[in-house]
Write a protein that holds these residues in place. Structure first.
Motif, PDB file in Angstrom:
ATOM      1  N   HIS A 267      32.912  -0.477  97.327  1.00 44.97           N
ATOM      2  CA  HIS A 267      32.073  -1.523  97.056  1.00 44.97           C
ATOM      3  C   HIS A 267      31.469  -2.326  97.936  1.00 44.97           C
ATOM      4  O   HIS A 267      30.549  -2.577  98.797  1.00 44.97           O
ATOM      5  CB  HIS A 267      32.533  -2.466  95.896  1.00 44.97           C
ATOM      6  CG  HIS A 267      31.975  -3.584  95.471  1.00 44.97           C
ATOM      7  ND1 HIS A 267      31.418  -3.781  94.173  1.00 44.97           N
ATOM      8  CD2 HIS A 267      31.595  -4.861  96.138  1.00 44.97           C
ATOM      9  CE1 HIS A 267      30.771  -4.855  94.070  1.00 44.97           C
ATOM     10  NE2 HIS A 267      30.704  -5.529  95.273  1.00 44.97           N
ATOM     11  N   LEU A 268      32.699  -2.848  99.007  1.00 46.62           N
ATOM     12  CA  LEU A 268      32.430  -3.654 100.095  1.00 46.62           C
ATOM     13  C   LEU A 268      31.678  -2.886 101.356  1.00 46.62           C
ATOM     14  O   LEU A 268      31.030  -3.594 101.941  1.00 46.62           O
ATOM     15  CB  LEU A 268      33.693  -4.527 100.290  1.00 46.62           C
ATOM     16  CG  LEU A 268      34.366  -5.338  99.486  1.00 46.62           C
ATOM     17  CD1 LEU A 268      35.617  -6.022  99.848  1.00 46.62           C
ATOM     18  CD2 LEU A 268      33.302  -6.494  98.978  1.00 46.62           C
TER      19      LEU A 268
ATOM     20  N   PRO B 294      28.443  -0.551  91.206  1.00 48.28           N
ATOM     21  CA  PRO B 294      27.414  -0.374  92.151  1.00 48.28           C
ATOM     22  C   PRO B 294      27.369   0.885  93.052  1.00 48.28           C
ATOM     23  O   PRO B 294      26.659   1.378  93.696  1.00 48.28           O
ATOM     24  CB  PRO B 294      27.530  -1.784  93.064  1.00 48.28           C
ATOM     25  CG  PRO B 294      28.266  -2.789  92.502  1.00 48.28           C
ATOM     26  CD  PRO B 294      29.351  -2.008  91.564  1.00 48.28           C
ATOM     27  N   VAL B 295      28.533   1.529  92.959  1.00 45.28           N
ATOM     28  CA  VAL B 295      28.825   2.651  93.908  1.00 45.28           C
ATOM     29  C   VAL B 295      29.424   3.981  92.929  1.00 45.28           C
ATOM     30  O   VAL B 295      29.905   4.773  93.194  1.00 45.28           O
ATOM     31  CB  VAL B 295      29.968   2.271  94.977  1.00 45.28           C
ATOM     32  CG1 VAL B 295      29.280   1.398  95.753  1.00 45.28           C
ATOM     33  CG2 VAL B 295      31.236   2.042  94.066  1.00 45.28           C
TER      34      VAL B 295
ATOM     35  N   SER C 281      29.931  -0.270 101.328  1.00 44.36           N
ATOM     36  CA  SER C 281      28.595   0.095 100.972  1.00 44.36           C
ATOM     37  C   SER C 281      27.592  -1.115 100.977  1.00 44.36           C
ATOM     38  O   SER C 281      26.642  -1.044 101.294  1.00 44.36           O
ATOM     39  CB  SER C 281      28.475   0.476  99.437  1.00 44.36           C
ATOM     40  OG  SER C 281      28.774  -0.447  98.657  1.00 44.36           O
ATOM     41  N   LYS C 282      28.266  -2.408 100.583  1.00 47.43           N
ATOM     42  CA  LYS C 282      27.369  -3.420 101.083  1.00 47.43           C
ATOM     43  C   LYS C 282      27.187  -3.614 102.504  1.00 47.43           C
ATOM     44  O   LYS C 282      26.176  -4.314 102.851  1.00 47.43           O
ATOM     45  CB  LYS C 282      27.979  -4.723 100.363  1.00 47.43           C
ATOM     46  CG  LYS C 282      27.978  -4.750  98.890  1.00 47.43           C
ATOM     47  CD  LYS C 282      28.728  -5.984  98.454  1.00 47.43           C
ATOM     48  CE  LYS C 282      27.898  -7.375  98.588  1.00 47.43           C
ATOM     49  NZ  LYS C 282      28.717  -8.472  97.984  1.00 47.43           N
ATOM     50  N   GLU C 283      27.924  -3.340 103.437  1.00 51.88           N
ATOM     51  CA  GLU C 283      27.790  -3.208 104.748  1.00 51.88           C
ATOM     52  C   GLU C 283      26.841  -2.322 105.170  1.00 51.88           C
ATOM     53  O   GLU C 283      26.596  -2.060 106.598  1.00 51.88           O
ATOM     54  CB  GLU C 283      29.198  -3.368 105.560  1.00 51.88           C
ATOM     55  CG  GLU C 283      30.234  -4.388 105.183  1.00 51.88           C
ATOM     56  CD  GLU C 283      29.797  -5.882 105.471  1.00 51.88           C
ATOM     57  OE1 GLU C 283      29.144  -5.819 106.828  1.00 51.88           O
ATOM     58  OE2 GLU C 283      29.693  -6.643 104.886  1.00 51.88           O
ATOM     59  N   GLY C 284      26.544  -1.429 104.237  1.00 52.10           N
ATOM     60  CA  GLY C 284      25.638  -0.296 104.806  1.00 52.10           C
ATOM     61  C   GLY C 284      25.940   0.889 104.924  1.00 52.10           C
ATOM     62  O   GLY C 284      25.322   1.781 105.722  1.00 52.10           O
TER      63      GLY C 284
END
Length: 435
Positions: free
Chosen positions: A17-18, A218-219, A20-23
């Motif tokens: 989750h985290l 989200p993932v 993927s939020k960082e790209g």
């Protein structure tokens, strides 16, 4: 850059989750057919049980708490804690030191007297620093509280000699109660301990697994279940991870697996590293879910320190966390029993454990066996990290090795630390920020 995360429990899905939020491009590989690890829930006969032990949502860490609340959104209910300790057939307020007035008078006096004597001895410098967990209990709470509750309870849950457990982990985790609170509790003035969990949250539907699913939402397209990692190979430019059939290539590798499982994925490891991993101590758990016709006790959860009676060290009341986890007109209990390979519990069948648990709770008047409508038992090999006296040295060897080969270890059984859910999420947040 592709990052492969091995293990789809709380640590693994939070990492995905985290990151993927960082790209970052991430892929989670999970052995089972569903994610969750120790935070899985199961629904049977209309009852939902958390089969890796009872979990609630609370934390002193406001960032972590906000994260959990935000992902759950509207699927979150709040409850006021009403927790007890079953002591001499009485329901004593939790924490034990806040319920002294509910003890038999002689026991109350002993606990108060010994606490004050210990405090005076400490202030006079007459007590040496505790060398182990057992010493720390006496050093912090005095002989009365230690022998009435803390020693027998911890002997039950850890299933390991307390004088062979390190005290380093408990400092700051369990505070020394203020002397004013002890005196107030002894004379019946209401006090509250562990105020950060006095109000807790829990998913309205789905059990604690709803939290894992919310974090993973989200993932979900980056999680592959049914992939049992059996081989990890270093390559010139990264890693190859295989289940014996498929090979996944990665630039970076993060493991959330128990170290004992992770080591089996390598064809070779330095002997000192294997020796250190094999020396680590841990407990397994069997969770007994009991669905009842009618209502149960009105409590949140209850500690069971006494050796006589049930083997369970703790029971919770899921139907008091949410009315949606039991059918209308029904309620539920979840009992937790720690064990180790080869001991009495390990050698019992699931049916025997269920029967013994129901009978023992019936004898204690915690439930009426005639109420039982549904029951199950689920085991987990890895449940509690045990901080034996060699833990620090063994973990130093292990951490240095995996850091040297650029494999990151994140999560309860990969870091091999006794982390609650909020501690796991905090360790993930810190790891991601440190990249």
């Amino acid at each position: 850059m592709k990052t492969v995360i091995i293990g789809g429990g709380l640590a693994g899905v939070t990492l995905a989750h985290l990151l993927s939020k960082e790209g970052e491009e991430v892929l989670v590989l999970e052995k089972d057919s569903s994610i969750g690890g120790l935070c899985k829930s199961i629904t049977t006969d209309g009852f939902t049980f958390d089969i890796g032990g009872s979990h609630i949502i609370f934390s002193r860490d406001q960032e972590v708490l906000s994260f959990m609340h935000q992902v759950l959104k509207e699927n979150r209910g709040e409850r006021k804690r009403d927790t007890k300790i079953f002591y001499k057939n009485r329901y004593i307020k939790y924490p034990f030191e806040n319920g002294l007035y509910e003890l038999p008078k002689e026991d109350c006096y002993t606990c108060l007297n010994e606490f004050i004597k210990t405090l005076i001895a400490l202030e006079k410098g007459e007590l040496k620093d505790p060398e182990n967990f057992r010493d720390w209990i006496y050093h912090t709470f005095g002989k009365g509280i230690a022998e009435a509750y803390l020693v027998p309870y911890n002997e039950k849950i850890w299933n390991y000699p307390l004088n062979q457990i390190s005290a380093h982990w408990v400092e700051g985790r369990v505070p020394r109660p203020p002397v004013e609170d002890i005196i107030k509790a002894a004379v019946g003035v209401e006090t509250e301990g562990y105020a950060h969990q006095a109000i807790f949250s829990y998913p309205i539907t789905g059990g604690i697994e709803a939290l894992i699913e919310a974090i993973a939402r989200p993932v979900t397209d980056r999680i592959r279940t049914g992939f049992n990692v059996t081989s990890i190979q270093k390559t010139e430019d990264g890693w190859e991870v295989s289940n014996g059939t498929d090979i996944i290539r990665a630039d970076k590798l993060i493991s959330t697996l128990p170290l004992q499982i992770l080591q089996s994925c390598f064809s070779s490891l330095p002997d000192p590293v294997r020796t250190a991993i094999n020396a680590l101590k841990y407990n397994s758990i069997v969770c007994v879910g009991i669905g009842l016709n009618g209502q149960t006790l009105p409590f949140s959860w209850m500690y069971l320190p006494e050796k006589e009676g049930t083997a369970a060290n703790r029971i919770s009341f899921p139907s008091n966390f949410s009315t949606e986890v039991a059918p209308d007109g029904c309620s539920s209990i979840l009992a937790e029993i720690t064990y180790n390979a080869g001991d009495r519990i390990d050698q019992m069948s699931d049916a025997e454990i269920v029967r013994d648990t129901i009978n023992a709770l019936g004898t204690a008047k915690i439930l009426d066996p005639d109420q039982v409508r549904s029951a199950l038992a689920v085991r987990h090999r890895f449940a509690y990290v045990v901080y034996d006296l060699a833990w620090q040295q063994n973990m130093k060897i292990i951490k240095e090795h995996f850091a040297s080969v650029d494999i990151s270890l994140v999560g309860r059984f990969s870091q091999f630390e006794y982390l609650n859910m909020d501690g796991v999420i905090r360790s993930v947040m810190d790891f991601v920020r440190g990249l």
